[in-house]
Every structure is written in structure tokens, then in C-alpha cells.
Design an enzyme around this catalytic site. Structure first.
Site, short mmCIF file in Angstrom:
data_model
loop_
_atom_site.label_atom_id
_atom_site.label_comp_id
_atom_site.label_asym_id
_atom_site.label_seq_id
_atom_site.Cartn_x
_atom_site.Cartn_y
_atom_site.Cartn_z
CG HIS A 434 -2.18 -0.88 0.91
ND1 HIS A 434 -3.22 -0.57 0.60
CD2 HIS A 434 -2.13 -2.13 1.44
CE1 HIS A 434 -4.15 -1.90 0.52
NE2 HIS A 434 -3.41 -2.65 1.17
CG ASP A 506 -3.29 -3.92 4.80
OD1 ASP A 506 -2.51 -2.89 4.99
OD2 ASP A 506 -4.26 -3.56 4.30
CD GLU A 507 -5.89 -5.70 1.11
OE1 GLU A 507 -6.84 -6.12 0.57
OE2 GLU A 507 -5.61 -4.39 1.13
CB ALA A 508 2.76 -6.89 1.71
#
Length: 794
Positions: A434, A506-508
Site C-alpha cells: 500500500h 496488510d495485503e502485501a
């Protein structure tokens, strides 16, 4: 993990403070009456017999009898066909005033309500088409002769499943709303003592005892001055008429709950608040303001019912998150966001300051700067980017995302204002994924291992305004990555007096596990070295978290990994499960935008209320749950008006989930109390969603009684003017039919709840005298609501 000291007492708020004090209570105790009591409405259905054309899977737990068992947790469900019905045969032929159908998540889109004297010949009472589910339908019957059967005949189901009804109520008379003080969250212990209420006096004083009492007392005084016009003073001595005592010190709060607990005692002679801390006393103030009337009219009484309350929270952390990265909120909007949430004892404000779409916090370029990074580029470049369009070019939201950023002075002001309202700011810099906004701004971060890669001839990656996630990453092999992260976290820590720094995590998806672990371990150690407690989304629970000084924020995914982090690293948990606490999920199918992935459809108010944080994660005891948080992400939401519409009343549900003991929570009871808050939020101009299965209450105030200006104000959340037939009856026998008006009709596509309504008399008075007018509003199934005023013609 102790919180930093919180300063209290805001300046006068930008909201209507008179409205924020509200509860739908009479302005004074009613006088004793010698009149014969009105007949009590009776639900005739439970004594009857329920039958249905079919039962889903022929299972007894879906049988027709469940619609009359008085338990909203059970239901009848039909087989998967449109032409199905359920009916109630009454114990004896009876006149019926109205029927209430309580639909869970499998409603009828199109149905007919029918009655019959013999079960053979049916009369259609109403044919209804509805476009939301779950909901409550109240249907006038008004049978002029007794009936023996009442039937719901389905024409079209909501979806592929059958029809479901949890309660089929058949009432012989109109009902009045259940009596409730409307307190939110529900207190741990509440006794309504009866007797005469406490009435604010023009010379009421707030008398303090203990050093911690001054701040909450001043906070309360400012609220009361603005709402009443009275000169409410804070003093250490001399109570005067109708005093309010605020006493703070050791041993004053409930034993074992000293940090935020309080007692509140209201008698006809005084209000007494006692707490061990200033924060506990502030919580009592937030309860007291809900006990005051919805309106505090000029010249009217300012009464508070006699109660005894002992109260404290279930969890220490009760948060709201605001995504300012995808679409920016100026300081004034953040303050309004704080104002509304603080009333419900929300005590954490999580600011999602950075993401792929934008960077919202200014950073200084330090003297010691080996990588030569110009930190001012973060906001000069990526403060000017935001959410725009999806990959197909479609607009995300009703307009382009708002750009902007907070200076350090802006951020400091937000922290100060939040503290005055009892809230700790939790800042988030989302790393190592992100991070497109950082990569777009800073050339030195675009090294060989960073993703995505700049186009040929470019030094930075392009801005991203789409909703794409999981594609960006910092470079684990670059010294600039660690220098940058350490500098940003250090500067943010200096600005943040609270104990938390949130690093995202998150969401890496584009970051290899080894690279992810290497970077996150470094970032968490940076935070620990700054004396802060690190927070991160649950993906980071797989890393080497600082022992006993880390919080995992769960939103989705591997629950077992979070449990291991608790067991192995002594981590605590903040719960924001997407299906129960993610606000941008649609709360109603009528909403044209919003997510549906978290719940496989809408995530309504029932989902936000109906879960137990203490039993949510297998292997994680309630003692390891630090709290709960409602998360408002910014893909579709633009500005504070839309944020309120998506947040409320769902944030209030989360507030009660975090405050009230699990055994004392009940969704039906919550909705009754919430129905009182609807009028309060309307008057305060808080733009909330009028949830379909909440019995929002109508309230009427005689607002102006001057000749030629006889005017009433009406709050009726979720209604249109045409839904509210209104008449005025005058003491001299004149009758008027009036049409209500509002300057803000409700519109779900435009994300507006309706504003307050106005009724105006157009009559001429025949001569001098006093004329009393009563505005009467009648809606199906409910007793009329009335408000009276007097006009003096001189």
C-alpha cells in the site's frame, strides 16, 4: 497497556449542541391522572395457530409455529418457490387493527396481506412491493368486523431461497413505542428510580471535587450553556439550586473498573457523578446528555429522569477508523467525526494516513539524511492525489476523491481535539505494501526491488487512483527503505502522545514472505524503540512481534496465525472483522454503491451488532482482546456527509459491542433504544442511514406560537412527508389538515437522510384570546404522536 493522559473539554462544537443533548423524554413529569386507563394493545397471534403452504427442507426448525413463538431468533422458512404463504388462525374471531411482519434476510419483494372469516374466502388488505431486506412491515388492517385468519401470500421472493418471517404479529389496537431511556451503549447497571425528575435551573452550578473533576465539569458546562442559554458555572463551593456534583478521585469509581467506570445518580434535588478518573467522569457526562430531552425549548423545563447508573466498558479500546488516504477530510470534518462518535463512548480515532492513492501527513526533511530524500515531496506530490476511477474508467464514488494533507500543526490540533473528547489518536503509515503514493513521490524509494517499476525514463511510478491493492511494495534490500520508514515513524511518534503507532502490514501480495518479514521486523523494532505499542493488520502476526507490546488488528484471513501471535508473543487483539465492522460494505440493497464481498451481500445493522468479540478467535481468551473498531474505508465515500451516512447507526452498534457485557446485549432491545437516538441525530443534522428494521420514533415539538406563525417541528427518520398524515385540532373547534415540509428529503442514492419536518397553521383567529393547537400525526399500527402549542392573540 496504559493510555497517555487525555485532555478533556472542547471548545463549543460546530454541531447543534442542543440536539446532541437529547433523549425522547417528556419535558416534565406527567401529572397524576384519574382518567380510566386506555385499553392495552394485545398481540393476538401467539394464542392462535400458525400454518404454512410449505417448510424449507421439511425441517421442524423452520416450521410455521416459529412466527408466533415470540422469539425473533427463530423463523419460518418456505420452500424455494414464489407461490407460498404463511397464515395465523386466531383463537377466536377478533377485530384487527394492524399486522407487523418481521422479516430476516429472506424477505418478500412482492406479497399480499389477506384476511378471512373462514379460511376459504380471502380479502386482500394490502398489496406491497418492497426493495429492502431485512425489514419490518407494519400494515393497517382496520377490520370493521372480526376475522379469524390473517395470511401473508407471497408473490415474489427476495432471492433464490424461500420466504422467511421471524415474527407475525396481529394487533387488536394501535401500539405506543416501548418505554425506554434510549441510552447507548447500554449501561452495565441502570435503575429507574421513579419520582420527580431533576430540572435544570437558571442558576444551576456544577460543583467539583478532586483535581480530575475540572475538565469533565467544564466540558459539561459548555454543553449546557449552549443548549439552554443558562449561565451554568463551575465552582468548587456553593451548590445553589439544582446542583450537579462531579467528584473524581481514588475509590470513587466502580471497583476493578477505575480507568473508565463511573456512577451517576439523579434525584429531584441534584445530579451526582463519581469516578476515579477524568475519563470515567467524561463517560458519565456522555450518559447524562442522553438523558436530557431531544429538544430543550426556550422557556420549557430541562428535566432529567431519576436514575441510578453504575457503568464501565467491557473493552479498553473502542475505535473508529477514518480512511483519509483515498479521499481526504479537512480538519473541521475530522472534528465533526470526533464529535459524533464521542457521544457513544468511542475512545480511539484510527487515522489511515497513507495508502496507494495518497499521502496525508507532512514530514520534515531531517539534517541527517544519507539517502537525500526530500520528505516534502510526500505531500507536495502525493497530497495532491486521491481515489479517481476504477480500471475500466468508471468513477469511484459520486465524485473524484478529495485531495489535501495535514500539516504537523493540523495533526496536532486533531490530537488535541480528540483528547478533549476522550479519544486517543492511532496514526497509521501503511507499510511495506500500500505504498504507491510514497513511491510516486520519492525517487530514492524506487530501487530495483520496489514494485511497481517506473516507466522507462521516469524516476517514480505513476499515481494510482483505482481501487487496486496488493501490487506495491518497498524494497527490502535498499537502505533507503529503512531510513525512510524510521524517519517517518519517528516524526509521527513525536506528534502523537497516545501509546500506539500502526504500521499497516496488510495485503502485501507482491512482496515475498522473506522480504516482508525482514521489513516488518525492522519497522516493529523501530516502533518499540520509540516507546510505542506497535499495531498492524493481522497479516503481520506472522512476524517477530515485540514481546507483550504489540496489537494485531484482525480484519480477515488466518485466525490461527493471530492465535499463535497471542500465545507466542503476548500480543493483544483489536477486532475489525470485515463482515461485522467494515462500514463501506452495503448496509441495504437499495444502496447503488458499496461492497458486498464481506457478507456475500449486504452487511446490515444486525451483522454489526450480532457478534461476540470475546469468542471470535479460536484459542484467544477475552482477556487478550484489547477491543473493537469500526473501519470506514474510502473507495466510495466522499466527505463527512457521506461518511456519516455510511457510519451511523452502525458505529453505535460497534460502540455497544465494545462497551456492554455480552450477556446484557439483545438486538431487539438495542433497536428500541436506537429508535430514540434517531430524532436526536436528526436535530443535530447528523446524516445517518434510516435502517429499515429499526422502529424509528416520531417526535413533535410546538416550536412557535406567535399569531400567524403557529409552527411545529417533527422528527421522523426514514419517512417522506406523504407518509405522515397530519392534522391540527384547535381548542375552539377548528380542524386543519396540513402537509409537512422539509428542506432535506431523504434519498438513498444521494446518501441523504431526511431532515426534520415542519407543519405550519394557516388559519386566521377570530379575536383576542388564547388558542391551543395540537398537531397529530398517525402512522400505520402506531398510536398518534402529538405536540401542543398555544397562540395568544392580543
Amino acid at each position: 497497556m496504559p493510555d497517555a493522559p487525555r485532555r478533556l473539554i472542547p471548545p463549543i462544537k460546530r454541531l447543534s449542541l442542543a440536539a446532541l443533548l437529547a433523549a425522547a423524554l417528556p419535558l416534565a413529569a406527567p401529572a397524576p391522572s384519574t382518567a380510566t386507563a386506555a385499553p392495552t394493545p394485545v398481540n393476538l397471534a401467539p394464542s392462535g395457530t400458525a400454518e404454512a403452504s410449505s417448510v424449507e427442507l421439511d425441517r421442524p426448525d423452520f416450521a410455521a409455529a416459529h412466527v408466533i413463538d415470540g422469539d425473533s431468533a427463530t423463523r419460518w422458512s418456505s420452500k424455494y418457490a414464489d407461490d407460498n404463504w404463511v397464515q395465523v388462525k386466531l383463537d377466536e374471531p377478533s377485530k384487527v387493527d394492524h399486522v407487523t411482519l418481521r422479516w430476516p434476510n429472506a424477505c418478500a419483494r412482492d406479497f399480499v396481506l389477506q384476511t378471512s372469516a373462514d379460511g376459504l374466502t380471502w380479502t386482500d388488505i394490502a398489496s406491497l412491493q418492497r426493495d429492502t431486506c431485512p425489514r419490518v412491515d407494519v400494515i393497517d388492517v382496520g377490520a370493521d368486523r372480526p376475522v379469524s385468519y390473517v395470511r401473508m401470500q407471497g408473490r415474489k421472493r427476495w432471492a433464490g431461497y424461500g420466504y422467511s418471517i421471524s415474527e407475525f404479529e396481529i394487533w387488536n389496537l394501535p401500539r405506543s413505542p416501548k418505554p425506554t431511556l434510549g441510552l447507548l451503549p447500554k449501561p452495565v447497571s441502570l435503575t429507574e428510580d421513579g419520582g420527580q425528575p431533576f430540572v435544570l435551573h437558571g442558576n444551576t452550578r456544577i460543583v467539583t471535587s478532586g483535581a480530575g473533576a475540572q475538565a469533565p465539569a467544564d466540558y459539561l458546562a459548555r454543553l449546557l450553556r449552549t443548549a439552554t442559554g443558562y449561565r451554568v458555572r463551575v465552582a468548587a463551593h456553593g451548590d445553589g439550586p439544582s446542583p450537579i456534583f462531579v467528584s473524581v478521585g481514588p475509590g470513587k469509581g466502580p471497583a476493578g473498573h477505575e480507568a473508565e467506570g463511573y456512577t451517576l445518580k439523579v434525584t429531584s434535588g441534584a445530579v451526582t457523578i463519581e469516578a476515579a478518573t477524568a475519563n470515567g467522569a467524561l463517560n458519565a457526562v456522555q450518559t447524562l446528555r442522553q438523558l436530557l430531552p431531544q429538544w430543550v425549548p426556550a422557556g420549557g423545563t430541562r428535566s432529567v429522569p431519576a436514575v441510578t447508573i453504575t457503568d464501565y466498558p467491557r473493552f479498553a479500546y473502542r475505535g473508529v477508523m477514518l480512511d483519509v488516504a483515498r479521499s481526504f477530510y479537512p480538519v473541521a470534518d475530522v472534528k465533526r467525526y470526533i464529535d459524533t462518535a464521542a457521544q457513544y463512548k468511542i475512545n480511539r480515532l484510527h487515522l489511515h494516513l497513507t495508502d496507494d492513492q495518497g499521502w496525508r501527513i507532512a514530514m520534515d526533511t531531517p539534517a541527517d539524511n544519507p539517502a537525500g530524500i526530500d520528505y516534502g515531496l510526500l505531500t507536495r506530490v502525493s497530497g495532491a492525489t486521491a481515489m479517481t476511477r476504477d480500471a475500466n474508467g468508471n468513477l469511484m464514488g459520486t465524485e473524484l476523491g478529495h485531495t489535501g494533507f495535514y500539516t504537523k500543526a493540523d495533526y496536532t490540533e486533531i490530537v488535541r481535539y480528540a483528547g478533549e473528547n476522550g479519544m486517543v489518536v492511532v496514526p497509521e503509515i501503511d507499510l511495506p505494501g500500500h505504498t504507491n503514493a510514497a513511491l510516486h513521490a520519492i525517487p530514492q524509494l524506487n530501487t530495483a526491488g520496489a514494485l511497481p517499476r517506473p516507466a522507462p525514463g521516469q524516476t517514480t511510478v505513476p499515481a494510482n487512483g483505482t481501487g487496486a491493492v496488493g501490487y506495491s511494495s518497498l524494497d527490502s534490500a535498499s537502505p533507503a527503505t529503512y531510513e525512510f520508514a524510521e524517519q517517518v515513524l519517528t516524526q509521527l511518534a513525536r506528534l502523537t502522545p497516545g501509546p500506539y503507532l500502526h504500521i499497516g502490514g496488510d495485503e502485501a501480495h507482491s512482496t515475498g514472505h522473506g522480504d516482508y518479514t525482514k521489513m516488518v521486523d525492522a519497522f516493529t523494532q523501530d516502533v518499540a524503540g520509540l516507546g510505542k505499542t506497535v499495531m498492524g493488520w493481522n497479516e503481520y502476526s506472522s512476524t517477530a512481534l515485540p514481546k507483550d507490546k504489540a496489537i494485531v488488528q484482525y480484519w480477515s484471513g488466518d485466525k490461527a496465525q493471530v492465535s499463535r501471535a497471542v500465545a507466542e508473543h503476548g500480543a493483544e487483539v483489536v477486532l475489525s472483522p470485515a463482515s461485522n465492522a467494515y462500514v463501506p460494505q452495503r448496509q441495504d440493497p437499495r444502496q447503488p454503491q458499496g461492497g458486498t464481498w464481506a457478507c456475500g451481500g449486504v452487511c446490515g445493522l444486525d451483522r454489526h451488532y450480532g457478534w461476540d468479540p470475546g469468542a471470535f478467535l479460536p484459542g484467544v481468551a477475552e482477556s487478550s482482546v484489547h477491543g473493537v473498531e469500526s473501519a470506514l474505508w474510502g473507495e466510495w465515500i466522499r466527505g463527512i456527509r457521506q461518511a456519516e451516512y455510511w457510519n451511523y447507526p452502525r458505529v453505535i452498534a460497534t460502540a455497544e459491542v465494545g462497551w456492554t457485557p455480552q450477556a446484557q446485549r439483545d438486538y431487539q432491545d438495542f433497536k428500541e433504544r436506537l429508535s430514540v437516538a434517531g430524532g436526536r441525530m436528526t436535530v443535530a443534522k447528523v446524516n445517518f442511514f434510516p435502517t429499515a428494521d429499526v422502529p424509528w420514533r416520531i417526535a413533535v415539538l410546538g416550536a412557535s406560537g406567535a399569531p400567524g406563525q403557529a409552527r411545529w417541528t417533527v422528527t421522523a427518520p426514514g419517512y417522506a412527508a406523504g407518509d405522515l398524515p397530519a392534522t391540527i385540532s384547535w381548542s375552539d373547534g377548528v380542524q386543519e389538515t396540513v402537509t409537512l415540509t422539509t428542506d432535506r428529503p431523504g434519498s438513498i442514492p444521494e446518501m441523504w437522510n431526511n431532515g426534520a419536518f415542519t407543519a405550519v397553521s394557516t388559519r386566521a383567529f377570530p379575536g383576542a384570546g388564547r388558542y391551543t393547537g395540537t398537531l397529530r400525526i398517525k402512522r400505520p399500527g402506531w398510536a398518534a404522536v402529538e405536540g401542543t402549542l398555544t397562540v395568544t392573540v392580543g
